[in-house]
Design an enzyme around this catalytic site. Structure first.
Site, short mmCIF file in Angstrom:
data_model
loop_
_atom_site.label_atom_id
_atom_site.label_comp_id
_atom_site.label_asym_id
_atom_site.label_seq_id
_atom_site.Cartn_x
_atom_site.Cartn_y
_atom_site.Cartn_z
CD GLU A 111 -6.16 4.70 6.51
OE1 GLU A 111 -6.52 4.81 5.34
OE2 GLU A 111 -6.79 5.19 7.47
NE ARG A 130 -11.08 4.40 -4.45
CZ ARG A 130 -10.87 3.31 -3.73
NH1 ARG A 130 -11.59 2.22 -3.94
NH2 ARG A 130 -9.95 3.28 -2.79
P1 AMP Z 1 -2.06 5.66 1.19
O1 AMP Z 1 -0.97 4.92 0.44
O2 AMP Z 1 -2.13 5.27 2.63
O3 AMP Z 1 -1.96 7.15 0.99
O4 AMP Z 1 -3.44 5.17 0.60
C1 AMP Z 1 -3.92 5.70 -0.57
C2 AMP Z 1 -4.66 4.69 -1.37
O5 AMP Z 1 -5.48 3.82 -0.60
C3 AMP Z 1 -5.56 5.40 -2.33
O6 AMP Z 1 -5.44 4.76 -3.58
C4 AMP Z 1 -6.94 5.27 -1.75
O7 AMP Z 1 -7.82 4.88 -2.76
C5 AMP Z 1 -6.85 4.17 -0.71
N1 AMP Z 1 -7.26 4.58 0.64
C6 AMP Z 1 -6.48 4.61 1.75
N2 AMP Z 1 -7.17 4.98 2.83
C7 AMP Z 1 -8.42 5.23 2.39
C8 AMP Z 1 -9.60 5.68 3.04
N3 AMP Z 1 -9.64 5.94 4.34
N4 AMP Z 1 -10.71 5.83 2.28
C9 AMP Z 1 -10.68 5.57 0.96
N5 AMP Z 1 -9.60 5.14 0.30
C10 AMP Z 1 -8.48 4.97 1.00
#
Ligand code: AMP
Length: 187
Positions: free
Chosen positions: A112, A75
């Site tokens: 996550e 995205r």
């Molecule tokens: P993080 O590495 O945990 O900060 O996750 C970020 C990446 O995972 C981004 O590229 C987001 O597109 C996706 N992502 C993680 N959690 C979510 C969420 N709750 N909703 C949408 N996208 C998420």
């Protein structure tokens, strides 16, 4: 009313980025796994006014301070391509493992939900380039920290990191010490 006042009046009626996000953002509970509250920005990307407002707002804090915009797969690519076009700079793709055909730097990170790796072509970004990194959501910060490490290994200066949404409770910003992080909305 003179023409500049009428322009001011017209622009003051334009919906704010915050209002557009409130109106268009979809939240899907328990997707893709139980316990995850998934923030779906596809309706924002699909709306011309919102897409332009979001991209302009992402660029604004870093205007004149970057030579290229990097997007994190997938995205982030949409935002980075639009921001690069709008600012007259180039776009760089930070990709999931195994997608880039030439020599890469690779960084592993935790998500996550799950774990993954990101890669960057070693030769696409000359050392000394100033890069703005964009993604849709800052959750735990693992993804953007890995992206920033890739550029640091390439000798590239990370001007800053821009995201549309910051999931405040996950404190992802703390995974990005030393980086300027700008989010359009805390959720
Ligand atoms: P993080 O590495 O945990 O900060 O996750 C970020 C990446 O995972 C981004 O590229 C987001 O597109 C996706 N992502 C993680 N959690 C979510 C969420 N709750 N909703 C949408 N996208 C998420």
């Amino acid at each position: 009313m003179n023409s500049s006042a009428s322009q001011d009046a017209a622009s003051s009626k334009a919906p704010t980025v915050d209002a557009l996000l409130d109106q268009l953002l979809e939240t899907i509970q328990d997707y893709p796994e139980p316990g995850i509250s998934f923030k779906d920005l596809t309706p924002v990307f699909a709306d011309g006014t919102a897409l332009r407002a979001v991209v302009d707002a992402l660029i604004k804090p870093f205007e004149g301070q970057f030579d290229a915009v990097a997007g994190v797969e997938a995205r982030g690519f949409l935002l980075a391509a639009a921001a690069a076009y709008a600012s007259g700079t180039g776009v760089i793709t930070v990709r999931k493992a195994g997608k880039l055909p030439r020599e890469v730097y690779r960084e592993d990170y935790g998500l996550e939900y799950g774990s993954a790796s990101l890669e960057l072509h070693r030769e696409d970004t000359p050392p000394g380039t100033r890069v703005l990194i964009l993604d849709d959501v800052l959750a735990t910060g693992g993804t953007l920290a890995a992206a920033a490490r890739l550029f640091e290994r390439a000798g590239v200066h990370v001007t800053g990191i821009g995201v549309v949404l910051e999931l405040e409770a996950l404190t992802g910003r703390s995974a990005l010490p030393g980086h300027r992080v700008e989010s359009l909305k805390l959720v």
